[in-house]
Design a protein around this motif. Structure first.
Motif: not given
Ligand code: CO8
Length: 257
Positions: A62, A80, A140, A22-23, A76, A106-108, A25, A64-65
């Protein structure tokens, strides 16, 4: 502690967030494991900590979305707070912490790197706060630490536009201290940690305290805190060892913890 690994390399502790599929996350379990690993660091034998992500692709992509997508307001708020508590613990560790940013931050993930003292990136690192595009704010500490690190104007631009910052640009805007090819990142971070670890450990800790606490204060209180910590150092074995050696035109004995 399944999602977070720890390795002691001499005086340097290496923490690896390991949820590679999940990269790396951050969900509640990963945060709990991270906190447990940080709590278990033996500060008696550790002078610098490095935090990195498992694999070649991500530091931390980040929070976990999937987990956030169904959270209630109360959940939430708790999530946080959980992240903030762990990140504050990292920020407040008495020893310096280096983020070895080996891919997506990214994000978190960007926020985690910002809770570290120093960020070093691989050439494929990518930073950003994509939250506004996901319908949330950073949760965060991103709104606070990004603004404090790169300045308010640039932080606002990145957060409002969800702009992504590649490693070279991150270097230009002061988000990272250095950029290296991916296969040299850990080696360079270990070298940097080694340079920190060679210095007087008591003094390094007081320097971190002076900077971190002083930046929250008005300048008079901050320089007075610095004077306190400076005078505290004057009474330590490290200072006697180093200054006596200087006066005797020789190298100090190795500092012991
Ligand atoms: N959450 C959950 N799963 C994730 C996340 C994440 N942030 N990022 C990647 N993954 C998972 C994918 O769902 C995928 O899982 P699966 O193989 O089961 O489908 C796996 O990791 C590999 O990811 P990709 O297939 O998408 O890989 P790509 O190389 O195509 O893309 C990216 C890589 C560009 C990083 C893409 O995965 C992406 O856009 N990820 C989300 C990035 C993001 O938006 N992060 C910010 C999230 S918001 C946040 O962090 C808020 C923080 C504060 C929280 C406060 C709580 C109240």
């Amino acid at each position: 502690m399944g999602y977070v690994k720890y390795e002691q390399k001499d005086l340097v502790g290496v923490v690896t967030i390991d949820r590679e599929k999940a990269l790396n996350a951050l969900n509640t379990e990963v945060l709990a494991d991270l906190e447990a690993v940080v709590d278990a660091i033996d500060l008696g034998k550790t002078r610098c900590v490095i935090i990195t992500g498992a694999g070649q692709k991500a530091f931390v992509a980040g929070a976990d979305i999937g987990a956030m997508s169904t959270m209630t307001k109360e959940q939430g708020r708790a999530f946080s707070k959980r992240g903030n508590d762990v990140f504050r613990k990292i920020e407040s560790l008495p020893v310096p912490v280096i983020a070895a940013v080996n891919g997506f931050a990214l994000g978190g993930g960007c926020e985690l790197s910002l809770s570290c003292d120093i960020r070093i990136a691989s050439e494929n690192a990518l930073f950003g706060q994509p939250e506004a595009g996901l319908g949330i704010t950073p949760g965060f500490g991103g709104t606070q630490r990004l603004a404090r690190t790169i300045g308010v104007g640039k932080a606002k631009e990145l957060i409002y536009t969800c702009g992504k910052v590649k490693a070279e640009e991150a270097l230009k805007i002061g988000l990272v201290n250095a950029v290296y090819p991916a296969d040299q990142l850990m080696e360079e971070c270990i070298k940097l940690a080694g340079k920190i670890a060679r210095n007087a450990p008591i003094a390094v800790r007081q320097c971190k305290k002076a900077i971190n606490l002083g930046l929250q204060m008005d300048i008079d209180s901050a320089v007075s805190l610095e004077a306190e910590l400076f005078s505290f150092c004057l009474d330590t074995k490290d200072q006697k060892n180093a200054m006596t050696a200087f006066c005797e035109k020789r190298k100090p004995d190795p500092f012991i913890n």
